[in-house]
Design an enzyme around this catalytic site. Structure first.
Site: not given
Ligand SMILES: NC(=O)CC[C@H](N)C(=O)O
Length: 353
Positions: A45, A215, A217, A242-243, A246, A284, A286-287, A323, A325
């Site tokens: 990530s 993941g 970005g 997480c990603l 989204q 972790n 940023g979106y 997360h 996990e």
């Molecule tokens: N750990 C992640 O899956 C991060 C999700 C996405 N890249 C974000 O920064 O929000």
């Protein structure tokens, strides 16, 4: 003169000590996690980011590959108050620049006040502040890394056997290994597939769950993964972390937005809106999901009310922004993986009726 410099988007160029040489650039983010530096540094990530540790001493319990979340270090560089020799050796062995002896409290405060910012790093003999500035000038916005998924996804499908009945198709957008382990430990066979996998391939596999991984970005840059959620919604249970949350939200007509500096640490409190229980979580990102679309928000962050859990009981959808996990962090939410696999049983029962 110093042997390391970091050039910041706010115009400052700070001196540091080189712990591993190199020149690079990336979005400067921080984690407040006080343990788990091996897990954080190998979490895909962080691709295209420069990771600053707010905890001052990094490396104090060594480096062990069995704690790694992937095969390599993903941040483009790392910053700390103090890295141990073992950490310096690790960074150098992977060609990842690292700098320390810098006032990371000030750096973290700047990121909190001004947001995650671009930076350029130059470390090694004969580097100059201009070298760091030249790197900064080439630094892209996170959302402009449109192919970032291909930088981290699995090159080939792999299968991780849990020995049980359920087959999980995990779409690898930069998956942490402990997410796979958390499913196989519960008996699932996990088929790790590229984030570019076609829907036909998944239909041939005939999985019991479609799981969208974490993941790096901007989630808007994972169109194929989103199209897979759209294709299988209501047909098989879908989960995401997480990603993954989204991408699932976007597939259900929702939207995402970039946060000022995100949530990165192991002590983020999250409230379940049904039970009112608060769990401590590892985060972790940023979106964030700004609009859940057709999904229901089931959990929210106690600090800033952002969406931490989404669901659709009828179609069998369950996601988490944090997360569950851990790795690193608290194990309060490992039950998420039981909930994911319980959807298989529920769905099978519905299909059988
Ligand atoms: N750990 C992640 O899956 C991060 C999700 C996405 N890249 C974000 O920064 O929000």
């Amino acid at each position: 003169m110093s042997d390391a410099y970091i050039a910041l988007a706010d115009g400052r160029v700070l001196e540091a000590r080189c712990r591993a040489p190199g020149t690079t650039r990336g979005e400067l983010v921080f984690t407040t996690a006080y343990t788990g530096y091996e897990e954080s540094l190998t979490d895909p990530s962080y691709e295209e980011q420069v990771l600053t540790f707010s905890y001052p001493l990094i490396g104090n319990y060594g480096v062990r590959a069995d704690r790694f979340e992937s095969s390599r270090i993903h941040p483009r560089a790392a910053v700390a108050r103090e890295f141990t020799e073992e950490m310096a050796t690790w960074f150098e062995s992977e060609g990842v620049p690292a700098i320390d002896h810098i006032e990371t409290r000030d750096l973290v405060t700047s990121i909190r006040e001004d947001g995650a910012m671009k930076c350029g790093i130059a470390a090694g003999e004969d580097v100059t502040p201009e070298d760091a500035k030249a790197e900064l000038d080439q630094c892209k916005e996170m959302s402009d890394h449109t192919e970032i998924g291909q930088q981290v996804t699995t090159p080939e499908p792999t299968v991780h056997r849990g020995g049980g009945e359920a087959d999980v198709a995990l779409i690898d957008c930069g998956a942490k290994g402990s997410i796979i382990d958390s499913l196989t430990e519960r008996g699932a066979d996990v088929h790790v597939l590229s984030c570019q996998t076609a829907a036909e391939e998944i239909r041939e596999l005939d999985p019991d769950v479609l799981f969208i991984s974490n993941g790096p970005g901007d989630p808007a840059n994972f169109q194929n993964a989103q199209s897979l959620v759209e294709a299988f919604a209501g047909e098989i249970p879908i989960a995401g972390i997480c990603l993954g949350q989204q991408i699932v939200a976007r597939a259900f007509g929702g939207d995402t937005e970039k946060m000022a500096f995100g949530h990165r640490g192991v002590n983020q409190p999250v409230r379940d809106l049904e039970t009112d229980q608060v769990v401590m979580t590892t985060q972790n990102h940023g979106y964030t999901v700004s609009d859940p679309g057709d999904l229901v928000v089931t959990q929210r962050n106690v600090n800033d009310d952002t969406a931490e859990g989404l669901a659709d009981d009828e179609r069998g959808i369950i996601t988490r922004q944090y997360h569950p996990e851990a790795n690193p962090g608290p194990h309060d939410s490992l039950g998420f993986f039981d909930d994911v696999l319980a959807m298989v049983d529920t769905q099978s029962a519905v299909t059988a009726d």
